[in-house]
Design a protein around this motif. Structure first.
Motif, PDB file in Angstrom:
ATOM      1  N   SER A   1      40.817  20.037 -24.600  1.00 38.79           N
ATOM      2  CA  SER A   1      39.902  19.726 -23.506  1.00 38.79           C
ATOM      3  C   SER A   1      38.450  19.873 -23.957  1.00 38.79           C
ATOM      4  O   SER A   1      38.128  20.704 -24.811  1.00 38.79           O
ATOM      5  N   TYR A   2      37.577  19.090 -23.351  1.00 35.68           N
ATOM      6  CA  TYR A   2      36.158  19.107 -23.731  1.00 35.68           C
ATOM      7  C   TYR A   2      35.524  20.474 -23.491  1.00 35.68           C
ATOM      8  O   TYR A   2      34.627  20.887 -24.233  1.00 35.68           O
ATOM      9  N   ASP A   3      35.981  21.191 -22.480  1.00 39.66           N
ATOM     10  CA  ASP A   3      35.352  22.463 -22.124  1.00 39.66           C
ATOM     11  C   ASP A   3      35.485  23.530 -23.201  1.00 39.66           C
ATOM     12  O   ASP A   3      34.686  24.477 -23.221  1.00 39.66           O
ATOM     13  N   VAL A   4      36.484  23.432 -24.071  1.00 39.90           N
ATOM     14  CA  VAL A   4      36.680  24.476 -25.076  1.00 39.90           C
ATOM     15  C   VAL A   4      35.905  24.191 -26.363  1.00 39.90           C
ATOM     16  O   VAL A   4      35.883  25.021 -27.269  1.00 39.90           O
TER      17      VAL A   4
ATOM     18  N   SER B   1      39.155  23.360 -16.743  1.00 40.54           N
ATOM     19  CA  SER B   1      40.530  23.835 -16.795  1.00 40.54           C
ATOM     20  C   SER B   1      40.646  25.313 -16.453  1.00 40.54           C
ATOM     21  O   SER B   1      41.671  25.769 -15.970  1.00 40.54           O
ATOM     22  N   SER B   2      39.590  26.091 -16.692  1.00 38.75           N
ATOM     23  CA  SER B   2      39.632  27.519 -16.393  1.00 38.75           C
ATOM     24  C   SER B   2      38.260  27.999 -15.931  1.00 38.75           C
ATOM     25  O   SER B   2      37.236  27.604 -16.483  1.00 38.75           O
TER      26      SER B   2
ATOM     27  N   HIS C   1      31.923  18.064  -7.761  1.00 38.55           N
ATOM     28  CA  HIS C   1      32.388  17.665  -9.096  1.00 38.55           C
ATOM     29  C   HIS C   1      31.633  18.346 -10.229  1.00 38.55           C
ATOM     30  O   HIS C   1      31.364  17.738 -11.272  1.00 38.55           O
ATOM     31  N   SER C   2      31.260  19.593 -10.027  1.00 34.92           N
ATOM     32  CA  SER C   2      30.623  20.349 -11.105  1.00 34.92           C
ATOM     33  C   SER C   2      30.823  21.838 -10.862  1.00 34.92           C
ATOM     34  O   SER C   2      31.135  22.266  -9.743  1.00 34.92           O
ATOM     35  N   ASP C   3      30.644  22.621 -11.923  1.00 34.70           N
ATOM     36  CA  ASP C   3      30.800  24.069 -11.845  1.00 34.70           C
ATOM     37  C   ASP C   3      29.440  24.718 -12.064  1.00 34.70           C
ATOM     38  O   ASP C   3      29.034  24.959 -13.207  1.00 34.70           O
TER      39      ASP C   3
END
Length: 327
Positions: free
Chosen positions: A109-112, A208-209, A251-253
């Motif tokens: 995933s892009y987030d990691v 994802s997390s 749609h954002s964190d």
């Protein structure tokens, strides 16, 4: 006269249009009336929607903000889910080369990915995709009324009227864009179930997390529920990070929109908007966090203004999200 994608800058034809005119422009861009040999226009419009509350006081969004959303979308489509993008797609070449150069495993995933590595990829997407093709092409396909742009300055700029339209109908436009993107991806991936495809694309930019945010908020505010003030037992893994304004709308964190609660209460709240009385409480908490000695926290609140929260709350209500939830 140069085609839209060849323009170095573009100015809106006029600064105000009716909702019908804006809808006609967006529908035209998403329909077969405009040329689409790639899915870039869908991805770019989606990136705009994901950043509607990130613009500055002059209603500007810079390319780096938009490139981050584009990179995350296409990385997860191409590398994590391995969806085909069509013959000789440049975005596939960019992502594949980048993955191999940095030794990143498949299905990640892009987030990691390391933020510095992300920044390098986003710069490449800005130069080879956004500036070269997409910004000018969507500008022309939306009848030159949705935004102005400058490739030299690396930004797009809304009018008050166009930004109001996009926020007012954000959910509708997001669903239309997702539907058209899904149709395009389905053609390239005919063996993938349509329902699985549309669900994955709807949520493909969702983090994802939220565990890192959970740890950060516990350190900053203590392990207590934002809504009830009750203590949360972290040893029982009962803590949840809740998007005060639902993720399915924003749609954002963003740290200023995240609060701690229990897993059970978070499930009950779902995608509802909390009662208005919680707005001032959220702002008071954010004012304190904005003064944190932690540089990363201060940076996270750099663009925060209470008006952003109030606008989000108002537009989420307009977009059909249930309002007035109480713990």
């Amino acid at each position: 006269m140069a085609a839209g994608w060849q323009l170095s800058e573009g100015r809106m034809s006029y600064k105000s249009a009716s909702d019908d005119e804006y809808f006609a422009a967006v529908t035209k861009a998403l329909s077969n009336q405009s040329s689409k040999t790639t899915s870039y226009k869908f991805g770019f419009l989606r990136a705009i929607l994901e950043n509607l509350y990130q613009n500055d006081a002059e209603l500007k969004l810079n390319y780096s903000q938009l490139a981050h959303s584009m990179a995350k979308l296409y990385w997860n489509l191409v590398i994590e889910y391995e969806y085909q993008q069509g013959h000789r797609s440049q975005i596939v070449s960019i992502l594949t080369n980048f993955k191999n150069t940095y030794g990143i495993p498949s299905k990640v995933s892009y987030d990691v990915i390391n933020p510095l590595t992300q920044a390098a990829l986003e710069k490449e997407i800005t130069n080879k995709i956004l500036k070269k093709y997409v910004v000018g092409a969507l500008f022309e396909d939306t009848n030159k009324i949705l935004y102005s742009f400058s490739k030299k300055e690396g930004l797009i700029r809304f009018s008050d009227a166009s930004l109001h339209f996009l926020r007012k109908y954000q959910t509708t436009i997001f669903k239309l864009t997702t539907y058209e993107l899904t149709k395009y991806i389905q053609i390239q991936n005919p063996l993938v179930d349509h329902q699985i495809l549309i669900e994955s694309i709807e949520n493909i930019t969702k983090r994802s997390s939220l565990l890192q945010f959970q740890k950060e908020l516990i350190q900053l505010t203590g392990a207590k529920c934002f809504y009830t003030e009750t203590h949360l037992h972290s040893s029982k893994r009962s803590i949840a990070v809740d998007h005060f304004i639902p993720w399915s709308f924003i749609h954002s964190d963003d740290l200023w929109n995240l609060v701690l609660t229990s897993q059970s209460l978070n499930s009950k709240k779902g995608s509802k908007l909390p009662d208005k009385n919680f707005l001032n409480k959220l702002h008071s908490r954010n004012v304190l966090l904005k003064q944190s000695e932690d540089i990363h926290v201060r940076l996270a609140f750099e663009g925060y203004h209470f008006q952003i929260v109030r606008d989000l709350y108002q537009y989420a209500d307009v977009n059909g999200f249930e309002i007035g939830w109480k713990a």
